[in-house]
Scaffold this motif. Structure first.
Motif, PDB file in Angstrom:
ATOM      1  N   LYS A 124       0.621 -18.807  15.065  1.00 36.88           N
ATOM      2  CA  LYS A 124      -0.182 -17.419  14.542  1.00 36.88           C
ATOM      3  C   LYS A 124      -0.119 -16.051  14.841  1.00 36.88           C
ATOM      4  CE  LYS A 124      -3.334 -20.891  12.823  1.00 36.88           C
ATOM      5  NZ  LYS A 124      -4.468 -21.385  12.981  1.00 36.88           N
ATOM      6  N   GLY A 125       1.220 -15.636  14.763  1.00 39.70           N
ATOM      7  CA  GLY A 125       1.453 -14.562  15.428  1.00 39.70           C
ATOM      8  C   GLY A 125       0.810 -13.236  14.840  1.00 39.70           C
ATOM      9  N   GLY A 126       0.459 -13.653  13.365  1.00 35.49           N
ATOM     10  CA  GLY A 126      -0.617 -12.118  13.173  1.00 35.49           C
ATOM     11  C   GLY A 126       0.115 -11.001  12.396  1.00 35.49           C
ATOM     12  N   PRO A 127       0.215 -10.326  11.324  1.00 36.88           N
ATOM     13  CA  PRO A 127       0.165  -9.653  10.803  1.00 36.88           C
ATOM     14  C   PRO A 127       1.469  -9.044  11.051  1.00 36.88           C
ATOM     15  CG  PRO A 127      -2.218  -8.273  10.905  1.00 36.88           C
ATOM     16  CD  PRO A 127      -1.810  -9.758  11.846  1.00 36.88           C
ATOM     17  N   THR A 170     -12.572  -8.725  12.874  1.00 31.60           N
ATOM     18  CA  THR A 170     -12.883 -10.012  12.222  1.00 31.60           C
ATOM     19  C   THR A 170     -12.435 -10.236  11.245  1.00 31.60           C
ATOM     20  OG1 THR A 170     -14.332  -7.749  10.899  1.00 31.60           O
ATOM     21  CG2 THR A 170     -15.479  -8.587  12.341  1.00 31.60           C
ATOM     22  N   ASN A 171     -11.239  -9.379  10.900  1.00 31.42           N
ATOM     23  CA  ASN A 171      -9.978  -9.545  10.089  1.00 31.42           C
ATOM     24  C   ASN A 171      -9.028  -9.706  10.952  1.00 31.42           C
ATOM     25  OD1 ASN A 171      -8.281 -10.040   7.573  1.00 31.42           O
ATOM     26  ND2 ASN A 171      -8.565  -8.291   6.942  1.00 31.42           N
ATOM     27  N   GLN A 172      -8.203 -11.076  11.011  1.00 32.17           N
ATOM     28  CA  GLN A 172      -7.591 -11.147  11.676  1.00 32.17           C
ATOM     29  C   GLN A 172      -6.153 -11.305  11.245  1.00 32.17           C
ATOM     30  OE1 GLN A 172      -7.154 -11.425  15.790  1.00 32.17           O
ATOM     31  NE2 GLN A 172      -9.106 -10.226  15.481  1.00 32.17           N
ATOM     32  N   THR A 173      -6.368 -11.805   9.961  1.00 38.06           N
ATOM     33  CA  THR A 173      -4.825 -11.502   9.883  1.00 38.06           C
ATOM     34  C   THR A 173      -4.926 -11.354   8.081  1.00 38.06           C
ATOM     35  OG1 THR A 173      -5.529 -14.303   9.000  1.00 38.06           O
ATOM     36  CG2 THR A 173      -3.839 -14.326  10.804  1.00 38.06           C
ATOM     37  N   PRO A 174      -4.583 -10.055   7.687  1.00 39.27           N
ATOM     38  CA  PRO A 174      -5.220  -9.193   6.944  1.00 39.27           C
ATOM     39  C   PRO A 174      -3.935  -9.723   5.394  1.00 39.27           C
ATOM     40  CG  PRO A 174      -4.305  -7.463   8.366  1.00 39.27           C
ATOM     41  CD  PRO A 174      -4.740  -8.276   9.370  1.00 39.27           C
ATOM     42  N   ARG A 175      -3.768 -10.153   4.329  1.00 40.41           N
ATOM     43  CA  ARG A 175      -3.066 -10.679   3.237  1.00 40.41           C
ATOM     44  C   ARG A 175      -2.318  -9.396   2.751  1.00 40.41           C
ATOM     45  NH1 ARG A 175      -1.393 -15.823   4.644  1.00 40.41           N
ATOM     46  NH2 ARG A 175      -2.830 -16.957   6.248  1.00 40.41           N
ATOM     47  N   TYR A 176      -2.715  -8.602   3.055  1.00 37.89           N
ATOM     48  CA  TYR A 176      -2.345  -7.126   1.821  1.00 37.89           C
ATOM     49  C   TYR A 176      -1.974  -6.040   2.677  1.00 37.89           C
ATOM     50  CZ  TYR A 176      -6.920  -6.356   3.722  1.00 37.89           C
ATOM     51  OH  TYR A 176      -8.325  -5.295   4.996  1.00 37.89           O
ATOM     52  N   ILE A 199      14.396  23.037 -16.959  1.00 39.53           N
ATOM     53  CA  ILE A 199      14.444  21.735 -16.015  1.00 39.53           C
ATOM     54  C   ILE A 199      13.541  20.384 -15.682  1.00 39.53           C
ATOM     55  CG2 ILE A 199      16.161  22.875 -15.048  1.00 39.53           C
ATOM     56  CD1 ILE A 199      14.470  22.370 -12.687  1.00 39.53           C
ATOM     57  N   TYR A 200      13.636  19.720 -16.222  1.00 42.42           N
ATOM     58  CA  TYR A 200      12.653  18.409 -15.981  1.00 42.42           C
ATOM     59  C   TYR A 200      13.160  17.844 -14.676  1.00 42.42           C
ATOM     60  CZ  TYR A 200      10.751  13.567 -15.597  1.00 42.42           C
ATOM     61  OH  TYR A 200      10.033  12.763 -15.803  1.00 42.42           O
ATOM     62  N   ALA A 201      12.158  17.937 -13.582  1.00 43.53           N
ATOM     63  CA  ALA A 201      11.995  17.285 -12.478  1.00 43.53           C
ATOM     64  C   ALA A 201      11.134  15.700 -11.922  1.00 43.53           C
ATOM     65  CB  ALA A 201      12.517  18.112 -11.448  1.00 43.53           C
ATOM     66  N   SER A 202      11.490  15.166 -11.099  1.00 42.83           N
ATOM     67  CA  SER A 202      10.504  13.891 -10.556  1.00 42.83           C
ATOM     68  C   SER A 202      10.890  13.208  -9.513  1.00 42.83           C
ATOM     69  CB  SER A 202      10.551  13.099 -12.357  1.00 42.83           C
ATOM     70  OG  SER A 202      12.049  12.050 -12.091  1.00 42.83           O
ATOM     71  N   SER A 203      10.040  13.433  -8.531  1.00 45.35           N
ATOM     72  CA  SER A 203      10.585  13.272  -7.288  1.00 45.35           C
ATOM     73  C   SER A 203      10.367  11.610  -7.047  1.00 45.35           C
ATOM     74  CB  SER A 203       8.842  13.546  -6.655  1.00 45.35           C
ATOM     75  OG  SER A 203       7.601  13.285  -6.374  1.00 45.35           O
ATOM     76  N   GLY A 204      10.230  10.740  -6.337  1.00 46.61           N
ATOM     77  CA  GLY A 204      10.475   9.640  -5.894  1.00 46.61           C
ATOM     78  C   GLY A 204       9.251   9.170  -5.687  1.00 46.61           C
ATOM     79  N   LYS A 205       8.843   7.776  -6.103  1.00 46.86           N
ATOM     80  CA  LYS A 205       8.208   7.097  -5.887  1.00 46.86           C
ATOM     81  C   LYS A 205       7.805   6.371  -4.310  1.00 46.86           C
ATOM     82  CE  LYS A 205       5.052   2.977  -7.296  1.00 46.86           C
ATOM     83  NZ  LYS A 205       4.631   1.878  -8.017  1.00 46.86           N
ATOM     84  N   GLY A 206       6.286   6.351  -3.360  1.00 48.19           N
ATOM     85  CA  GLY A 206       6.919   5.352  -2.053  1.00 48.19           C
ATOM     86  C   GLY A 206       7.119   3.803  -2.404  1.00 48.19           C
ATOM     87  N   GLY A 207       7.074   3.449  -1.503  1.00 45.59           N
ATOM     88  CA  GLY A 207       8.037   1.807  -1.334  1.00 45.59           C
ATOM     89  C   GLY A 207       6.714   1.372  -0.677  1.00 45.59           C
ATOM     90  N   ARG A 208       6.383   0.387  -1.694  1.00 47.23           N
ATOM     91  CA  ARG A 208       4.851  -1.063  -0.778  1.00 47.23           C
ATOM     92  C   ARG A 208       5.203  -0.819   0.582  1.00 47.23           C
ATOM     93  NH1 ARG A 208       5.810  -5.530  -4.987  1.00 47.23           N
ATOM     94  NH2 ARG A 208       8.231  -4.938  -3.787  1.00 47.23           N
ATOM     95  N   GLY A 209       4.362  -0.772   1.201  1.00 45.17           N
ATOM     96  CA  GLY A 209       3.957  -1.696   2.967  1.00 45.17           C
ATOM     97  C   GLY A 209       3.920  -3.092   2.409  1.00 45.17           C
ATOM     98  N   SER A 210       3.954  -3.761   3.805  1.00 49.71           N
ATOM     99  CA  SER A 210       4.190  -5.285   3.220  1.00 49.71           C
ATOM    100  C   SER A 210       3.720  -5.844   4.356  1.00 49.71           C
ATOM    101  CB  SER A 210       5.884  -5.812   4.682  1.00 49.71           C
ATOM    102  OG  SER A 210       6.115  -7.264   4.385  1.00 49.71           O
ATOM    103  N   ALA A 211       3.557  -6.952   3.462  1.00 47.29           N
ATOM    104  CA  ALA A 211       1.813  -8.149   4.219  1.00 47.29           C
ATOM    105  C   ALA A 211       2.522  -9.149   4.554  1.00 47.29           C
ATOM    106  CB  ALA A 211       0.881  -8.423   2.324  1.00 47.29           C
ATOM    107  N   HIS A 212       3.611  -9.110   5.816  1.00 46.37           N
ATOM    108  CA  HIS A 212       4.126 -10.126   6.038  1.00 46.37           C
ATOM    109  C   HIS A 212       3.397 -10.565   7.049  1.00 46.37           C
ATOM    110  CE1 HIS A 212       7.285 -12.250   8.977  1.00 46.37           C
ATOM    111  NE2 HIS A 212       7.085 -12.338   7.920  1.00 46.37           N
ATOM    112  N   LEU A 213       3.616 -12.057   7.316  1.00 41.41           N
ATOM    113  CA  LEU A 213       2.849 -12.312   8.576  1.00 41.41           C
ATOM    114  C   LEU A 213       3.517 -13.235  10.012  1.00 41.41           C
ATOM    115  CD1 LEU A 213      -0.196 -14.484   7.001  1.00 41.41           C
ATOM    116  CD2 LEU A 213       0.170 -12.649   8.250  1.00 41.41           C
TER     117      LEU A 213
END
Length: 336
Positions: free
Chosen positions: A34-37, A137-143, A12-26
């Protein structure tokens, strides 16, 4: 179970799922300039899981579906919302299933208990949202992190029968005939070698509604341990049996020699098989008159070295109940 429906080896062939992306929402609201990340984490990718099922006796359902893919994790959202986990995939297998890696042939694990669950492939971890990376030192990370990829691989599923009694003998020793008489199984029976090409299972009904399972293993030939004849294809089934019932026909040139050849093949395949309890049944004994039977008994008493033996005839149905009694006593020894 018919021979055509019995499948004990699949790839058999099997593949597990990929993890979802984190959000960079502000965070942005009417009165919060300026509510922050506040980006949430991605969901976990789905696992591929093997689960034991006591109601299954064969791997035939894998002949028609050999690819298994788990779901991907959902992406993270605002307000630190975590993405949904990917859907897990469950593969139901009969008890006694061995899982091997295709490339290394190494045994990864064995499934021996009902509802036992083992993760075959882990789903990828979800990525972290941007609020994890906020600092003085990094109040609003956009990544944010991307999810980890799932895993994929090919596997071999092998079934080793979980039977109480395994029938061992040369081709045409009468194993299939005995199984058809002593159980409700209907194996293929004919007068030529290797009539049985795949194992057959049968339920032996005993006294007071009790029962045990007997397996007819395809006939052994000399050199089977090296893969001759049906070779390793059937020898692995014997590893799971509690008792080995050696069937040697009464018309064999040398009954003790045939038994020793069978025993030697098992020893060469796996020496631990010799630790199992053994019983020798001399089949087709209706061909022997009283004098021949006495002579054979005299020879076997010295040649079988303490191994129990008995005379049976599946056609004449003599010695069958005595065989059931003996096997039951061996499976359920009385504690003193």
């Amino acid at each position: 179970m018919t021979e055509g429906n019995f499948t004990d080896y699949v790839r058999i062939y099997a593949s597990s799922g990929k993890g979802g992306r984190g959000s960079a929402h502000l965070r942005r609201e009417k009165y919060v300039a300026k509510g922050g990340p506040d980006g949430g984490d991605g969901g976990r990718g789905g696992h591929v899981i093997i689960r034991g099922n006591a109601n299954l006796w064969t791997l035939i359902h894998f002949k028609f579906k050999k690819h298994f893919r788990a779901g991907h994790g959902g992406d993270g959202g605002k307000s630190r919302s975590t993405g949904a986990d990917g859907d897990d995939v469950y593969m139901e297998v009969p008890l006694g299933t061995v899982v091997r890696d295709v490339e290394t042939k190494k045994i990864l694990f064995e499934v021996t208990e009902d509802k036992e669950e083992i993760v075959l492939l882990d789903g990828g971890k979800g990525g972290l949202g941007n609020w994890h990376f906020k600092s003085a030192t990094n109040q609003t990370p956009r990544y944010a992190q991307t999810g980890i990829e799932g895993k994929e691989s090919e596997f071999i599923l092998e079934l080793k029968l979980l039977a109480d009694v395994g029938l061992v003998g040369f081709p045409n020793a009468g194993k299939s005939t005995l199984l058809s008489v002593i159980t409700s199984a209907k194996p293929k029976i004919a007068d030529y070698p290797f009539t049985t090409l795949k194992p057959n299972l049968g339920i032996v009904e005993y006294r007071d509604f009790r029962s045990f399972v007997m397996a007819d293993i395809p006939g052994i030939i000399e050199g089977a341990a090296e893969g001759k004849g049906l070779g390793h294809y059937f020898l692995r089934h014997i590893e799971r049996n509690s008792i080995l019932l050696f069937l040697v026909p009464a018309d064999a040139d040398d009954v003790a020699r045939e038994y020793n050849i069978l025993l030697n093949e098992l020893k060469r395949y796996n020496p631990e098989l010799l630790d199992k309890e053994r019983l020798v049944a001399i089949s087709k004994s209706d061909m022997l008159d009283d004098e021949l039977k006495r002579e054979l008994k005299s020879e076997l008493d010295t040649q079988l070295k303490g191994v129990s033996y008995m005379f049976i005839s599946s056609v004449a149905q003599t010695g069958i109940q005595e065989l059931k009694d003996k096997l039951w006593d061996m499976l359920n020894p009385v504690e003193v």
